[in-house]
Design an enzyme around this catalytic site. Structure first.
Site, mmCIF file in Angstrom:
data_model
loop_
_atom_site.group_PDB
_atom_site.id
_atom_site.type_symbol
_atom_site.label_atom_id
_atom_site.label_comp_id
_atom_site.label_asym_id
_atom_site.label_seq_id
_atom_site.Cartn_x
_atom_site.Cartn_y
_atom_site.Cartn_z
ATOM 1 N N GLU A 260 5.457 -8.878 -8.612
ATOM 2 C CA GLU A 260 5.506 -8.074 -7.389
ATOM 3 C C GLU A 260 4.247 -8.290 -6.540
ATOM 4 O OE1 GLU A 260 7.621 -4.151 -7.747
ATOM 5 O OE2 GLU A 260 5.803 -3.465 -6.762
ATOM 6 N N ARG A 286 0.946 -9.517 30.485
ATOM 7 C CA ARG A 286 0.503 -8.250 31.076
ATOM 8 C C ARG A 286 -0.766 -8.460 31.916
ATOM 9 N NH1 ARG A 286 1.565 -3.156 32.895
ATOM 10 N NH2 ARG A 286 -0.128 -1.704 32.425
ATOM 11 N N GLN A 297 -12.312 -10.970 26.911
ATOM 12 C CA GLN A 297 -12.753 -11.378 25.572
ATOM 13 C C GLN A 297 -12.465 -10.306 24.513
ATOM 14 O OE1 GLN A 297 -17.012 -12.068 24.527
ATOM 15 N NE2 GLN A 297 -16.402 -14.208 24.633
#
Ligand SMILES: Cc1cc2nc3c(=O)[nH]c(=O)nc-3n(C[C@H](O)[C@H](O)[C@H](O)COP(=O)(O)OP(=O)(O)OC[C@H]3O[C@@H](n4cnc5c(N)ncnc54)[C@H](O)[C@@H]3O)c2cc1C
Length: 407
Positions: A260, A286, A297
Site C-alpha cells: 500500500e 488569467r 515571479q
C-alpha cells in the site's frame, strides 16, 4: 480488454536491452489506454455516493485488468510488476477526477488481495482471487478499531478457536469499501496481549452471519470511496479461512502495508499532475494588471515548487516500487514515498487553490477536490507521524513503536 502481462515481464526496464525497451513501450501503451478509459468511463465523482454506479465502474475497471493488476495471471490477474502497476494507477488518477474510486481499487488490491496472494494457500487463492480480479467481487481490509488506530496491536476484536472454526467478536472502524465489499480480511487477536504474534488474519465473507456493516461515512475527501464501521458478533469463520497461520496476522498486515505505502499513492501522482497542468494553463490565461499572472515571479515560483514536489515524490515512489519488484524488505523507501506523495498532494492542493484566487474555493473545482482528497492521505496507511517514527527507528534513533511491532 484485459491487459495480461507475463508474470515475469520486467517492465521496470532498468536495462536498455531490447526486452526492456519493449516492456517500457508496452507499459506506456497500457497507461495511455487506462487513461483513455478513465476519461471515458470515470469522468466525474458521483456525489452522493451511489453503490450501483460504483459497482458498474468496478466491473469496467475489472475488465481493464485494473483491480487485479499485480496478481499473477494464474489466478486471473494481469501479472504486472510494481513499477508498471504504479504507472498504471497514476494514469487512472490522471485520467479521472474520482481519486476516491482509484483509492478504493488500490485498497482492495494492495491491502486485501495481495495478502491472499502472498499468504494464502493454493486452495484459498483459487477460491477467492479470480472473482476479485475480474471485478465481480470487491474486497476490504479491516484492522483499525475505535480504540486502536496507530496502535494496531491494541486491537480488541477477539477470535476464539472452537474445533474446526473460530468465533469472532469485535468492532472495526474506517474500513474502506466496507459498504460494497463481498470479502473482508479481518485482523483479530487470537492471543490477546501476545504482541506481534497475538494477531491472526481471517478471510471473512460479507454474508457470514454476525457480520454487519454500518452506514457509509460522510468524508471531507475521497467521496467516491465508501468507508464504514464493521461489527462482528459471534461470527463463525472456518479455520480454513485463516490467512498465513494463527499468529501470523501482524506479518500479513506488514505485507499489505508494504504494497500500500509503495503503490497506492501513485493515484495521487496522477491527480497532482492533472491539477498542475490545469494550474499552469490558468496562470497563463488569467490576466491581472494587464499581464498573465504567470508572469509574476511569486506565481511562477509557486508553480515551480509544485513541480518540484510532484517530481521528487514520483522519484521516491518509483524507487520504492523498484525495491518491491526486487523483493526488498526495506521499510524506509515505502515510508519515504508515502510521506512525500501525501505531503506533496496537500501542498499542491493548497497552492492550486491559491493560484486560482476566489475560483479556487468554489466546490467541485479540481484544485479544491485535490486538496480535500489529499487530507486523508496523510492519515491512512499509517499516519505520516508513524512513517517518521519508522524512518527514525531505521536510522537508529529509536522511534516509539511499542515493543513487538504495530504500524
Ligand atoms: C480515508 C481513510 C481510509 C481508511 N481505510 C482503512 C481501511 O481500509 N482499513 C483499516 O483498517 N483502516 C483504515 N483507515 C484507518 C487508518 O488506518 C487510521 O485512521 C490510521 O492508522 C490512524 O489511526 P487513528 O485515526 O485512530 O489515529 P490515532 O492513532 O488516534 O492518531 C491521532 C494522531 O496522533 C498521532 N500519533 C499516534 N500515535 C503516535 C506516535 N506513536 N507517535 C507520533 N504520533 C502519533 C497520529 O499520527 C495522529 O496525528 C482509513 C483511514 C482513512 C482516513
Amino acid at each position: 480488454m484485459t491487459f495480461v502481462f507475463g508474470a515475469d515481464a520486467d517492465t521496470s526496464a532498468d536495462s536498455d536491452t531490447d526486452t526492456g525497451a519493449d516492456a517500457q513501450a508496452d507499459a506506456a501503451e497500457m497507461c495511455r489506454m487506462v487513461e483513455a478509459f478513465a476519461r471515458r468511463e470515470l469522468g466525474d465523482v458521483p456525489d452522493p455516493f451511489a453503490p450501483a454506479e460504483f459497482r458498474r465502474r468496478w466491473l469496467l475497471a475489472g475488465g481493464q485488468g485494473l483491480v487485479g493488476s499485480v496478481v499473477p495471471t494464474a489466478y486471473g490477474g494481469s501479472g504486472l510488476d510494481p513499477v508498471t502497476a504504479a504507472a498504471v494507477l497514476e494514469a487512472l488518477g490522471h485520467g479521472s477526477p474520482d481519486t476516491g474510486f482509484a483509492f478504493s481499487v488500490a485498497a482492495h488490491l494492495f491491502a486485501t488481495v495481495m495478502p491472499i496472494v502472498e499468504f494464502g494457500t493454493e486452495e484459498q487463492k483459487r477460491r477467492w482471487l479470480p472473482a476479485l480480479c475480474s471485478g465481480e467481487r470487491i474486497a476490504a481490509h479491516a484492522i483499525t478499531e475505535p480504540e486502536a488506530g496507530s496502535d494496531t496491536l491494541a486491537l480488541r476484536t477477539r477470535a476464539v478457536r472452537e474445533g474446526d472454526h473460530y468465533v469472532l467478536d469485535g468492532a472495526k472502524a474506517f474500513t474502506t469499501n466496507a459498504p460494497v465489499a463481498d470479502v473482508f480480511v479481518v485482523q483479530a487477536a487470537t492471543a490477546p496481549g501476545g504482541g506481534f504474534f497475538g494477531l491472526t488474519a481471517f478471510v471473512v465473507e460479507a454474508d457470514t452471519p454476525g457480520l454487519t456493516v454500518g452506514p457509509a461515512y460522510d468524508k471531507v475527501g475521497l467521496r467516491g470511496s465508501p468507508t464504514a464501521d464493521v461489527r462482528l458478533d459471534g461470527c463463525v469463520v472456518p479455520a480454513s479461512h485463516v490467512l498465513g497461520a494463527e499468529g501470523a496476522g501482524a506479518s500479513v498486515f506488514a505485507g499489505s502495508m508494504k504494497w500500500e505505502r509503495t503503490c497506492l499513492f501513485a493515484a495521487y501522482l496522477g491527480a497532482m499532475r492533472r491539477v498542475l497542468d490545469s494550474t499552469v494553463a490558468h496562470v497563463k490565461e488569467r490576466e491581472q494588471f494587464g499581464v498573465p499572472i504567470g508572469g509574476f515571479q511569486a506565481v511562477s515560483h509557486r508553480v515551480v515548487d509544485m513541480t518540484l514536489a510532484l517530481e521528487s515524490a514520483r522519484l521516491l515512489l518509483r524507487e520504492a516500487a523498484r525495491g518491491l519488484a526486487r523483493g526488498s524488505e526495506d521499510e524506509v523507501a515505502p515510508a519515504l514515498a508515502k510521506l512525500a506523495v501525501s505531503e506533496a498532494a496537500v501542498r499542491i492542493g493548497l497552492d492550486a487553490v491559491q493560484l486560482r484566487g476566489a475560483l479556487g474555493v468554489l466546490s467541485g473545482g479540481d484544485a479544491e477536490t485535490l486538496l480535500r482528497d489529499a487530507l486523508p492521505a496523510r492519515i491512512f496507511s499509517g499516519t505520516n507521524e508513524i512513517q517518521k517514527n519508522n524512518i527514525a527507528r531505521a536510522l537508529g534513533l529509536g522511534g516509539n513503536r511499542r515493543p513487538g511491532g504495530g504500524r
